[in-house]
Scaffold this motif. Structure first.
Motif, short mmCIF file in Angstrom:
data_model
loop_
_atom_site.label_atom_id
_atom_site.label_comp_id
_atom_site.label_asym_id
_atom_site.label_seq_id
_atom_site.Cartn_x
_atom_site.Cartn_y
_atom_site.Cartn_z
N SER A 135 -8.61 2.36 1.66
CA SER A 135 -8.10 1.22 0.90
C SER A 135 -7.70 1.60 -0.51
N TYR A 183 -3.15 -3.69 -1.99
CA TYR A 183 -3.17 -4.96 -2.71
C TYR A 183 -2.67 -6.11 -1.84
N HIS A 190 -10.62 -3.62 -0.63
CA HIS A 190 -11.49 -2.45 -0.47
C HIS A 190 -12.29 -2.58 0.82
N CYS A 193 -5.47 1.93 -3.52
CA CYS A 193 -4.24 1.31 -4.03
C CYS A 193 -3.63 0.34 -3.02
N ASN A 240 -12.01 -8.48 -1.33
CA ASN A 240 -10.82 -8.80 -2.12
C ASN A 240 -11.26 -8.94 -3.58
N SER A 300 -7.10 -6.64 -5.17
CA SER A 300 -7.27 -5.26 -4.74
C SER A 300 -8.22 -5.23 -3.54
N TYR A 305 1.92 0.11 -8.87
CA TYR A 305 0.68 0.85 -8.68
C TYR A 305 0.73 1.70 -7.42
N ALA A 320 1.91 -4.69 -8.01
CA ALA A 320 1.30 -3.93 -6.92
C ALA A 320 2.20 -2.80 -6.45
N LYS A 333 0.84 -1.20 0.00
CA LYS A 333 0.00 0.00 0.00
C LYS A 333 0.87 1.24 0.00
#
Length: 358
Positions: free
Chosen positions: A166, A170, A234, A168, A228, A232, A184, A181, A159
């Protein structure tokens, strides 16, 4: 008492979509805070962008329109008319906005602790020094990705160091997922850094705390719903309060232990945690109100009195939400694109739904 609530997302929206995904939680937190502070007999002002319909905030507080392009100067100007300020923002922006507010006006942790806990790597490093259970955490920049991939142990969480919620974040299980990840997360982060964190198996939750001059005034243990989506992660909602007695005693010890290590803590603090047979592990610290406040206030409208008691030397004792109320609240994020049309004047639905059950 006059309290200003300034929420970065609500105050800086100017018609683009860059921060629209953060809007539901922003609205829920502000609505709940305003409601609980007014019930507790505070006069409340709220900063809001002129690009947002006032119907999104059907509240009795004083709505103050601010220029979203000059947000920090606007907050500095407006805060002079209030006794106290509660600032809510993503980590990097939170550091900036509290910097323009007078020290004695913050109804939340002092500026040095906001800066410390807003950095996901520094927070874990400091908590480890105090003896709290935390996941193994490494700081990674784009220059040293290869070194960390070679030492990688799955599963792990990647992260950004300075983003909220949450965004970005992973869950990775192999080298390929890790490289992708990290790319990103580093790109998402305002400082171009990410944290690689050991994945702790267990139950995901949070702890909501209000600290006063003599220690914790209030706390609640909350269950979190984490989705999940192909790696990703959330946050989509939660249930509170969790009343398991053995767990409550450990949470109470943790809440007091954090104050012993950081006695200058004040106001609302949210901890993201995971608990298992090894105990409670602290994953992140949020030195500001969190989404759980929507569920707390729905069950306990007088919650605001604890925040207003932040600097009271007469405030004594610690209240556990599970002992103060009956039943439970669960709160879930809407996932409906039609709710994102912020320009209309007739939106009066709750952007976060809160339900109560016995």
């Amino acid at each position: 008492m006059k309290v200003l609530i300034t929420e970065y997302v609500l105050s800086t929206y100017y018609g683009d979509n860059s921060i629209i995904d953060l809007m539901p939680e922003a609205i829920a937190m502000v609505r709940s805070l305003v409601r609980s502070l007014i019930v507790s007999r505070a006069y409340v002002g709220v900063t809001i962008s002129p690009f947002i319909s006032s119907s999104l905030l059907p509240i009795n507080g004083n709505v103050i329109r601010v220029d979203p392009h000059d947000y920090f100067n606007e907050v500095k100007r407006v805060s002079g008319d209030f006794d106290y300020v509660i600032a809510i923002a993503p980590p990097r922006e939170l550091i900036k906005v509290v910097d323009v507010i007078d020290d004695g006006k913050l109804l939340q942790p002092p500026k040095n602790l906001i800066k410390l806990f807003s950095n996901k790597y520094d927070a874990i490093k400091e908590l480890s020094k105090c003896g709290f259970r935390v996941p193994k955490t490494e700081l990674i920049t784009s220059n040293d990705v290869n070194n960390h991939v070679q030492q990688f142990h799955s599963p792990a969480v990647v992260k950004p160091t300075y983003l909220a919620g949450s965004e970005c974040v992973y869950l990775v299980n192999n080298d390929y997922e890790l490289r992708r990840a990290l790319a990103y997360a580093i790109n998402c982060d305002p400082d171009g850094m990410a944290v690689l964190q050991e994945f702790i198996n267990g139950v995901h939750g949070s702890i909501s705390i209000v600290y006063g001059v003599n220690g914790p005034l209030f706390y609640s243990l909350n269950l979190q719903f984490i989705k999940n989506d192909a790696g990703s992660l959330h946050f989509i909602g939660g249930i509170l309060p969790i009343r398991k007695r053995e767990l409550q005693r450990e949470v109470e010890g943790l809440v007091h232990g954090i104050f012993s290590c950081y006695p200058e803590l004040r106001g609302y603090v949210g901890l993201d945690v995971v608990w298992n047979d090894g105990g409670i592990h602290i994953i992140e610290v949020n030195p500001r109100p969190t989404t759980s406040i929507a569920g707390i206030v729905s069950l306990y409208p007088g919650f605001g009195r604890h925040i207003l008691s932040t600097y009271s030397k007469d405030a004594m004792g610690t209240i556990f939400l599970g002992d103060a109320v009956n039943g439970y609240a669960y709160y879930v994020l809407y996932d409906n694109d039609s709710e994102k049309n912020l320009g209309t004047d007739d939106i009066d639905k709750e952007v976060i739904s809160v339900f109560q059950r016995s």
